[in-house]
Write an enzyme that holds these catalytic residues in place. Structure first.
Site, PDB file in Angstrom:
ATOM      1  N   SER A 143       0.871  -1.197   0.000  1.00  0.00           N
ATOM      2  CA  SER A 143       0.000   0.000   0.000  1.00  0.00           C
ATOM      3  C   SER A 143       0.895   1.229   0.000  1.00  0.00           C
ATOM      4  O   SER A 143       2.011   1.193   0.527  1.00  0.00           O
ATOM      5  CB  SER A 143      -0.862   0.006   1.270  1.00  0.00           C
ATOM      6  OG  SER A 143      -1.522   1.255   1.390  1.00  0.00           O
ATOM      7  N   TYR A 156      -1.640  -0.647  10.475  1.00  0.00           N
ATOM      8  CA  TYR A 156      -1.819  -1.081   9.078  1.00  0.00           C
ATOM      9  C   TYR A 156      -0.596  -0.688   8.241  1.00  0.00           C
ATOM     10  O   TYR A 156      -0.060  -1.503   7.490  1.00  0.00           O
ATOM     11  CB  TYR A 156      -3.100  -0.457   8.514  1.00  0.00           C
ATOM     12  CG  TYR A 156      -3.368  -0.787   7.061  1.00  0.00           C
ATOM     13  CD1 TYR A 156      -3.741  -2.076   6.676  1.00  0.00           C
ATOM     14  CD2 TYR A 156      -3.250   0.193   6.072  1.00  0.00           C
ATOM     15  CE1 TYR A 156      -3.989  -2.373   5.336  1.00  0.00           C
ATOM     16  CE2 TYR A 156      -3.502  -0.102   4.738  1.00  0.00           C
ATOM     17  CZ  TYR A 156      -3.867  -1.382   4.373  1.00  0.00           C
ATOM     18  OH  TYR A 156      -4.108  -1.676   3.046  1.00  0.00           O
TER      19      TYR A 156
HETATM   20  P1  NAP Z   1     -11.296  -6.298   0.621  1.00  0.00           P
HETATM   21  O1  NAP Z   1     -12.354  -5.780  -0.281  1.00  0.00           O
HETATM   22  O2  NAP Z   1     -11.490  -6.217   2.102  1.00  0.00           O
HETATM   23  O3  NAP Z   1     -10.934  -7.800   0.207  1.00  0.00           O
HETATM   24  C1  NAP Z   1      -9.987  -8.531   0.917  1.00  0.00           C
HETATM   25  C2  NAP Z   1     -10.314  -9.999   0.757  1.00  0.00           C
HETATM   26  O4  NAP Z   1      -9.335 -10.761   1.497  1.00  0.00           O
HETATM   27  C3  NAP Z   1     -11.692 -10.355   1.348  1.00  0.00           C
HETATM   28  O5  NAP Z   1     -12.415 -11.150   0.445  1.00  0.00           O
HETATM   29  C4  NAP Z   1     -11.328 -11.096   2.616  1.00  0.00           C
HETATM   30  O6  NAP Z   1     -12.254 -12.062   3.038  1.00  0.00           O
HETATM   31  C5  NAP Z   1     -10.030 -11.777   2.192  1.00  0.00           C
HETATM   32  N1  NAP Z   1      -9.287 -12.250   3.372  1.00  0.00           N
HETATM   33  C6  NAP Z   1      -9.112 -11.604   4.550  1.00  0.00           C
HETATM   34  N2  NAP Z   1      -8.414 -12.371   5.395  1.00  0.00           N
HETATM   35  C7  NAP Z   1      -8.140 -13.521   4.745  1.00  0.00           C
HETATM   36  C8  NAP Z   1      -7.463 -14.711   5.105  1.00  0.00           C
HETATM   37  N3  NAP Z   1      -6.927 -14.859   6.334  1.00  0.00           N
HETATM   38  N4  NAP Z   1      -7.353 -15.709   4.185  1.00  0.00           N
HETATM   39  C9  NAP Z   1      -7.908 -15.577   2.966  1.00  0.00           C
HETATM   40  N5  NAP Z   1      -8.574 -14.474   2.560  1.00  0.00           N
HETATM   41  C10 NAP Z   1      -8.691 -13.462   3.448  1.00  0.00           C
HETATM   42  O7  NAP Z   1      -9.901  -5.557   0.345  1.00  0.00           O
HETATM   43  P2  NAP Z   1      -9.375  -4.717  -0.943  1.00  0.00           P
HETATM   44  O8  NAP Z   1      -9.707  -3.291  -0.721  1.00  0.00           O
HETATM   45  O9  NAP Z   1      -9.762  -5.401  -2.195  1.00  0.00           O
HETATM   46  O10 NAP Z   1      -7.791  -4.855  -0.691  1.00  0.00           O
HETATM   47  C11 NAP Z   1      -7.019  -5.900  -1.256  1.00  0.00           C
HETATM   48  C12 NAP Z   1      -5.558  -5.660  -0.869  1.00  0.00           C
HETATM   49  O11 NAP Z   1      -5.147  -4.364  -1.306  1.00  0.00           O
HETATM   50  C13 NAP Z   1      -5.313  -5.700   0.638  1.00  0.00           C
HETATM   51  O12 NAP Z   1      -4.074  -6.318   0.896  1.00  0.00           O
HETATM   52  C14 NAP Z   1      -5.264  -4.229   1.020  1.00  0.00           C
HETATM   53  O13 NAP Z   1      -4.522  -4.012   2.198  1.00  0.00           O
HETATM   54  C15 NAP Z   1      -4.626  -3.635  -0.210  1.00  0.00           C
HETATM   55  N6  NAP Z   1      -4.894  -2.203  -0.418  1.00  0.00           N
HETATM   56  C16 NAP Z   1      -6.179  -1.734  -0.544  1.00  0.00           C
HETATM   57  C17 NAP Z   1      -6.402  -0.380  -0.759  1.00  0.00           C
HETATM   58  C18 NAP Z   1      -7.785   0.206  -0.885  1.00  0.00           C
HETATM   59  O14 NAP Z   1      -7.895   1.468  -0.892  1.00  0.00           O
HETATM   60  N7  NAP Z   1      -8.827  -0.587  -1.043  1.00  0.00           N
HETATM   61  C19 NAP Z   1      -5.309   0.495  -0.840  1.00  0.00           C
HETATM   62  C20 NAP Z   1      -4.025  -0.014  -0.716  1.00  0.00           C
HETATM   63  C21 NAP Z   1      -3.825  -1.377  -0.516  1.00  0.00           C
HETATM   64  P3  NAP Z   1     -13.492 -11.645   4.010  1.00  0.00           P
HETATM   65  O15 NAP Z   1     -14.562 -11.206   3.094  1.00  0.00           O
HETATM   66  O16 NAP Z   1     -13.829 -12.861   4.746  1.00  0.00           O
HETATM   67  O17 NAP Z   1     -12.980 -10.569   4.933  1.00  0.00           O
END
Ligand code: NAP
Length: 248
Positions: A143, A156
């Site tokens: 991130s 985080y």
């Molecule tokens: P999201 O919508 O919360 O999706 C994350 C997915 O990971 C969810 O389906 C979640 O399942 C799954 N997960 C969580 N814990 C897990 C585990 N122990 N084993 C297997 N799966 C698991 O997140 P996102 O926004 O798409 O983000 C994806 C990645 O990008 C993350 O690493 C995040 O930190 C990074 N990121 C996001 C942003 C942003 O602005 N969105 C910015 C920078 C970086 P559940 O549904 O059960 O929780």
């Protein structure tokens, strides 16, 4: 027409929704067989069954922070597909807390999934990639807050800083085995993870993005395609910001 990932087998963790789902869809469109990992059994089934690329999509539900589950599932995937060429460590959890409010349970959860889970996956999959003639590509989703920091995100940002550091070390150690390791550092991206964001603070952050908008999950997936395909064959140990040219 053959795609950029034709013949490759890719694992995307946290692939049921958000950024993970966009990566899964693009990889499948480009010809890969994609293992769609997520935590909650059945959470990806509906859209996978409706996808035009469903023949190339294979849901596997397991907790990436549980080493026994990781080892058993990765072995099963290797037996079924014969090889693993791409791993995207995308699954992550985020709790935003000011320093005085940090809860140890949330801190533990974030380190367990974002850092330990990423390491567990790299350990299990790199052993298998090492047997490929052409190695493989590992992409860790970090991130921009892991590079720059952000108020209210101490823990985080620390987990994402760890992902950046471990990417550089893994790249050095795995290069002799022809395994490339890179990280995509997304800026603000429109997914459910952002639902807890404060609207006022969000507007301030958007005014800081040169392109004037937050990312769509597909913007992040594009960067992940570059790092997965053979056109990035000499790129390793790099952190690629995908942040719409954020000013500070
Ligand atoms: P999201 O919508 O919360 O999706 C994350 C997915 O990971 C969810 O389906 C979640 O399942 C799954 N997960 C969580 N814990 C897990 C585990 N122990 N084993 C297997 N799966 C698991 O997140 P996102 O926004 O798409 O983000 C994806 C990645 O990008 C993350 O690493 C995040 O930190 C990074 N990121 C996001 C942003 C942003 O602005 N969105 C910015 C920078 C970086 P559940 O549904 O059960 O929780």
């Amino acid at each position: 027409m053959s795609g950029l990932l034709e013949g490759k087998v890719a694992i995307v963790t946290g692939g049921a929704r958000g950024i993970g789902r966009a990566i899964v869809s693009l990889y499948a469109k480009e010809g890969a067989s994609v293992i769609v990992n997520d935590l909650v059994p059945g959470s990806a089934d509906e859209w996978v069954n409706e996808s035009e690329y469903k023949d190339g999509l294979f849901p596997y539900y397991f907790d990436i922070s549980d080493s026994a589950q990781v080892r058993a599932n990765v072995l099963e995937i290797k037996k079924r597909f014969g090889h693993i060429d791409v791993l995207v460590n995308n699954a992550g959890v985020e709790y935003n807390e000011l320093i005085g409010m940090i809860s140890s349970a949330n801190m533990e959860k974030m380190f367990k999934v974002n850092v330990f889970g990423t390491i567990e996956m790299i350990q299990a999959v790199s052993r298998i990639m090492a047997r490929n003639e052409n190695g493989g590509s590992i992409i860790n989703i970090s991130s921009m807050v892991g590079l720059r920091g952000n108020a209210g995100q101490l823990v985080y940002s620390a987990t994402k800083g760890a992902v950046i550091a471990l990417t550089k070390s893994a790249a050095k150690e795995l290069a002799p085995k022809k395994i490339r390791v890179n990280s995509i550092a997304p800026g603000l991206t429109k997914t459910e993870m952002m639902d807890q964001a404060d609207i006022e603070k969000l507007s301030a952050r958007i005014s800081n993005i040169s392109m004037g908008r937050i990312a769509a999950p597909e913007d992040i997936a594009g960067g992940c395609l570059l790092l997965a395909c053979d056109y990035s064959s000499y790129i390793s140990g790099q952190i690629l910001p995908v942040d719409g040219c954020t000013i500070i």
